[in-house]
Design an enzyme around this catalytic site. Structure first.
Site, PDB file in Angstrom:
ATOM      1  N   GLY A  41       0.743  -1.225   0.025  1.00 10.43           N
ATOM      2  CA  GLY A  41       0.120  -0.005  -0.006  1.00 10.43           C
ATOM      3  C   GLY A  41       0.754   1.407  -0.067  1.00 10.43           C
ATOM      4  O   GLY A  41       1.850   1.181  -0.275  1.00 10.43           O
ATOM      5  N   TYR A  42       0.221   2.356   0.148  1.00  8.95           N
ATOM      6  CA  TYR A  42       0.789   3.792  -0.056  1.00  8.95           C
ATOM      7  C   TYR A  42       1.464   3.960  -1.272  1.00  8.95           C
ATOM      8  O   TYR A  42       2.517   4.136  -1.425  1.00  8.95           O
ATOM      9  CB  TYR A  42       1.651   4.137   1.249  1.00  8.95           C
ATOM     10  CG  TYR A  42       1.137   5.673   1.562  1.00  8.95           C
ATOM     11  CD1 TYR A  42       0.420   5.968   2.451  1.00  8.95           C
ATOM     12  CD2 TYR A  42       1.990   6.525   0.948  1.00  8.95           C
ATOM     13  CE1 TYR A  42       0.045   7.232   2.548  1.00  8.95           C
ATOM     14  CE2 TYR A  42       1.878   7.891   1.219  1.00  8.95           C
ATOM     15  CZ  TYR A  42       0.647   8.147   1.999  1.00  8.95           C
ATOM     16  OH  TYR A  42       0.466   9.671   2.195  1.00  8.95           O
ATOM     17  N   HIS A  52       4.632   1.813  -7.815  1.00 10.31           N
ATOM     18  CA  HIS A  52       3.667   0.594  -8.007  1.00 10.31           C
ATOM     19  C   HIS A  52       2.785   0.757  -9.321  1.00 10.31           C
ATOM     20  O   HIS A  52       2.420  -0.219 -10.117  1.00 10.31           O
ATOM     21  CB  HIS A  52       2.733   0.705  -6.975  1.00 10.31           C
ATOM     22  CG  HIS A  52       3.286   0.674  -5.567  1.00 10.31           C
ATOM     23  ND1 HIS A  52       3.623   1.598  -4.562  1.00 10.31           N
ATOM     24  CD2 HIS A  52       3.950  -0.434  -5.035  1.00 10.31           C
ATOM     25  CE1 HIS A  52       4.113   1.074  -3.559  1.00 10.31           C
ATOM     26  NE2 HIS A  52       4.364  -0.140  -3.768  1.00 10.31           N
ATOM     27  N   GLN A  70       7.604  -9.488   7.910  1.00  9.48           N
ATOM     28  CA  GLN A  70       8.633  -9.082   7.271  1.00  9.48           C
ATOM     29  C   GLN A  70       9.577  -7.824   7.829  1.00  9.48           C
ATOM     30  O   GLN A  70      10.442  -7.226   7.342  1.00  9.48           O
ATOM     31  CB  GLN A  70       8.641  -8.754   5.731  1.00  9.48           C
ATOM     32  CG  GLN A  70       7.911  -7.633   5.265  1.00  9.48           C
ATOM     33  CD  GLN A  70       7.406  -7.457   3.797  1.00  9.48           C
ATOM     34  OE1 GLN A  70       6.571  -8.329   3.378  1.00  9.48           O
ATOM     35  NE2 GLN A  70       8.133  -6.705   3.005  1.00  9.48           N
ATOM     36  N   ASP A  93      13.961  -3.018  -5.051  1.00 10.16           N
ATOM     37  CA  ASP A  93      14.120  -4.215  -4.102  1.00 10.16           C
ATOM     38  C   ASP A  93      14.978  -5.421  -4.853  1.00 10.16           C
ATOM     39  O   ASP A  93      14.250  -6.400  -4.987  1.00 10.16           O
ATOM     40  CB  ASP A  93      12.974  -4.623  -3.446  1.00 10.16           C
ATOM     41  CG  ASP A  93      12.432  -3.369  -2.699  1.00 10.16           C
ATOM     42  OD1 ASP A  93      12.824  -3.063  -1.653  1.00 10.16           O
ATOM     43  OD2 ASP A  93      11.423  -2.854  -3.191  1.00 10.16           O
ATOM     44  N   VAL A 125      11.994   3.311 -10.019  1.00 11.84           N
ATOM     45  CA  VAL A 125      11.279   4.798 -10.517  1.00 11.84           C
ATOM     46  C   VAL A 125      11.812   5.851  -9.192  1.00 11.84           C
ATOM     47  O   VAL A 125      11.722   5.536  -8.224  1.00 11.84           O
ATOM     48  CB  VAL A 125       9.883   4.716 -10.691  1.00 11.84           C
ATOM     49  CG1 VAL A 125       9.245   6.261 -10.951  1.00 11.84           C
ATOM     50  CG2 VAL A 125       9.245   3.895 -11.440  1.00 11.84           C
ATOM     51  N   SER A 185       9.932   5.247  -2.517  1.00 13.26           N
ATOM     52  CA  SER A 185       9.685   4.341  -1.642  1.00 13.26           C
ATOM     53  C   SER A 185       8.558   4.995  -0.552  1.00 13.26           C
ATOM     54  O   SER A 185       8.462   6.237  -0.519  1.00 13.26           O
ATOM     55  CB  SER A 185      10.770   4.195  -0.574  1.00 13.26           C
ATOM     56  OG  SER A 185      10.289   3.669   0.763  1.00 13.26           O
TER      57      SER A 185
HETATM   58  O1  PAF Z   1       7.821  -4.881  -1.881  1.00 14.04           O
HETATM   59  C1  PAF Z   1       6.921  -5.200  -1.142  1.00 14.04           C
HETATM   60  O2  PAF Z   1       6.190  -4.142  -1.088  1.00 14.04           O
HETATM   61  C2  PAF Z   1       6.678  -6.187  -0.033  1.00 14.04           C
HETATM   62  O3  PAF Z   1       7.890  -6.667   0.170  1.00 14.04           O
HETATM   63  C3  PAF Z   1       5.908  -7.381  -0.842  1.00 14.04           C
HETATM   64  C4  PAF Z   1       6.486  -7.835  -1.963  1.00 14.04           C
HETATM   65  C5  PAF Z   1       4.521  -6.848  -1.095  1.00 14.04           C
HETATM   66  C6  PAF Z   1       5.344  -8.434   0.310  1.00 14.04           C
HETATM   67  O4  PAF Z   1       5.036  -7.948   1.256  1.00 14.04           O
END
Ligand code: PAF
Length: 293
Positions: free
Chosen positions: A25-26, A31, A55, A143, A169, A178
């Site tokens: 999100g955000y 994205h 995570q 990432d 980007v 980010s």
């Molecule tokens: O990159 C991310 O936003 C996260 O690590 C992901 C791939 C959605 C997994 O939670």
């Protein structure tokens, strides 16, 4: 656009050539570029929004992670997304769910500095991929190590999905997008030093420098003169994320740098081309990011 909360509903509402864009999100233009790519390459696009607790290695990072579902849904609608999946923690983590071993690509860099991070990523992405069975799944190259971990995990588990990386980007001045950038506040001005330092190494690589020692030392120096202290600066091969001595096949030059209270990562991708090296620095926005709207 449909907004659903269970994997079953997301599966039911999707078509044959399903693309998954997993997010926390955000949303920002990084994205949106993955969504655009997915729309161009497949027939049905599902975006998932789930801030995955497993995570996060630092509790404060999880609690301060920016969230705004209404905003995200409006952006997805405008981007032409077919389905947005917003699952509960119970839906994602039914008991018992065995953690997934993130494998050797997770060992260095982020894996070494964020204990448990990649196990959390591998576990949640494995859950999404097995529960939704998409044909393609899209992840940003900022990432880079995450892409490598997910690719090797999917291969190891025999998952029939194409893992598609999308370009990093960047904001207009070069700072990699980010969701965490919105937390930088007054430190925003210093954060651009990360991409500037990597781009100095990109210039050197394009001028003939191929050695890890030379490229890493240059990034460290450039960060230092900007008052930034990296957790690591590493040249690693792009598949297994193991340190390499020089650019002899595709490699990433990656760093993690705390700026104020926000830990940022960034990388450039280097590939040999004849006697030289070509560098992928990602793409820059030509206007202010929607992050700050
Ligand atoms: O990159 C991310 O936003 C996260 O690590 C992901 C791939 C959605 C997994 O939670």
């Amino acid at each position: 656009m449909q907004v659903v909360h269970t994997f079953a509903e997301a599966r039911d509402t999707t078509g044959v050539d399903l693309a998954l864009v997993p997010t926390m999100g955000y949303l920002h233009e990084g994205h949106l570029s993955l969504i655009e790519k997915a729309k161009a390459e497949t027939s049905v696009v599902c975006v998932s929004i789930f801030v995955n607790p497993t995570q996060f290695d630092v509790a404060a990072d999880l609690s301060s992670y920016p969230r705004d579902l209404e905003r995200d849904l409006a952006l997805c609608e405008a981007a032409g997304v077919d389905t947005v999946l917003v699952p509960s923690a119970e839906e994602v983590y039914p008991e018992p769910l065995d953690p997934i071993d993130p494998g050797p690509a997770a060992e260095g860099m982020e894996g070494a500095h964020r204990p448990g991070h990649f196990e959390g990523v591998a576990t949640v992405v494995h859950r999404f991929l097995t529960a939704l069975d998409p044909h393609h799944a899209y992840f940003g190259r900022k990432d880079a190590q995450q892409v490598a971990v997910i690719r090797t995990m999917a291969a190891e588990h025999g998952l029939d999905v194409e893992i598609v990386p999308g370009s990093t980007v960047r904001e207009q001045d070069g700072l990699a997008l980010s969701s965490r950038n919105v937390r930088l506040g007054l430190d925003r001005a210093r954060a651009v030093g990360i991409s500037e330092s990597l781009f100095a190494a990109a210039d050197a690589a394009e001028a003939g420098e191929r050695s890890a020692a030379g490229l890493q030392a240059l990034v460290e120096l450039e960060l230092q003169v900007r008052g930034l202290q990296p957790e690591y600066v590493t040249l690693a091969d792009a598949v297994w994320m193991k340190p390499v001595g020089e650019v002899h096949r595709e490699a990433v030059l990656a760093t993690a740098v705390p700026v104020g209270g926000v830990r940022l990562i960034d990388n450039i991708v280097l590939a040999p081309a004849g006697p030289g090296v070509v560098v992928d620095r990602g793409v820059r926005l030509d206007r202010p990011s929607i992050l700050y709207r």
